[in-house]
Design a protein around this motif. Structure first.
Motif, short mmCIF file in Angstrom:
data_model
loop_
_atom_site.label_atom_id
_atom_site.label_comp_id
_atom_site.label_asym_id
_atom_site.label_seq_id
_atom_site.Cartn_x
_atom_site.Cartn_y
_atom_site.Cartn_z
N CYS A 52 0.83 -1.21 0.00
CA CYS A 52 0.00 0.00 0.00
C CYS A 52 0.86 1.26 0.00
N ASN A 53 1.95 1.23 0.76
CA ASN A 53 2.87 2.38 0.77
C ASN A 53 3.51 2.58 -0.60
N MET A 54 3.86 1.50 -1.26
CA MET A 54 4.44 1.60 -2.60
C MET A 54 3.41 2.16 -3.60
N LEU A 55 2.18 1.69 -3.48
CA LEU A 55 1.11 2.18 -4.35
C LEU A 55 0.86 3.66 -4.10
N ARG A 56 0.81 4.04 -2.84
CA ARG A 56 0.59 5.46 -2.49
C ARG A 56 1.72 6.33 -3.04
N ALA A 57 2.96 5.85 -2.94
CA ALA A 57 4.10 6.60 -3.48
C ALA A 57 3.99 6.74 -5.00
N SER A 58 3.57 5.67 -5.66
CA SER A 58 3.41 5.72 -7.11
C SER A 58 2.31 6.71 -7.51
N LEU A 59 1.21 6.69 -6.77
CA LEU A 59 0.15 7.66 -7.03
C LEU A 59 0.66 9.08 -6.79
N GLY A 60 1.39 9.26 -5.71
CA GLY A 60 1.94 10.58 -5.39
C GLY A 60 2.89 11.09 -6.46
N ALA A 61 3.66 10.19 -7.05
CA ALA A 61 4.58 10.59 -8.11
C ALA A 61 3.85 11.08 -9.35
N ARG A 62 2.59 10.73 -9.43
CA ARG A 62 1.75 11.18 -10.55
C ARG A 62 0.82 12.31 -10.14
N GLY A 63 1.10 12.91 -8.98
CA GLY A 63 0.35 14.07 -8.53
C GLY A 63 -0.94 13.76 -7.79
N ILE A 64 -1.14 12.49 -7.46
CA ILE A 64 -2.36 12.09 -6.75
C ILE A 64 -1.98 11.91 -5.29
N THR A 65 -2.10 12.99 -4.53
CA THR A 65 -1.72 12.96 -3.12
C THR A 65 -2.92 13.38 -2.27
N VAL A 66 -2.93 12.87 -1.05
CA VAL A 66 -3.99 13.21 -0.11
C VAL A 66 -3.34 13.68 1.17
N ARG A 67 -4.07 14.46 1.94
CA ARG A 67 -3.56 14.96 3.21
C ARG A 67 -3.90 14.04 4.33
#
Length: 67
Positions: A52-67
Motif C-alpha cells: 500500500c505504501n508503494m502504491l501510495r508513493a506511485s500515485l503521489g509521483a503522478r500528482g495524486i496525493t492526499v492529506r
C-alpha cells in the motif's frame, strides 16, 4: 551464495481521478490493525502495508496525493 532478486509485478491501471484519489486515501488510512485483521500473520500484514505504501508513493509521483 548469491540470492536471486524477487520477481516484480508490474501493474498498469487506468482509473478515473475520483477513484485514484479514493485509492490514495485508502492507502493512507489503512492501519496495522486493519491489515493484521485481514492477514494470516504479521509478515503478511507487513507485506500488505508495504504494498500500500508503494502504491501510495506511485500515485503521489503522478500528482495524486492526499492529506
Amino acid at each position: 551464495m548469491h540470492e536471486e532478486p524477487e520477481p516484480l509485478a508490474i501493474i498498469l491501471l487506468d482509473l478515473p481521478m475520483p477513484q485514484a484519489y479514493a485509492l490514495a486515501q485508502l492507502c493512507k488510512r489503512l492501519s496495522w490493525t486493519d491489515a493484521r485483521g485481514m492477514a494470516v500473520d504479521d509478515d503478511e500484514a507487513r507485506a500488505m502495508l508495504s504494498a500500500c505504501n508503494m502504491l501510495r508513493a506511485s500515485l503521489g509521483a503522478r500528482g495524486i496525493t492526499v492529506r
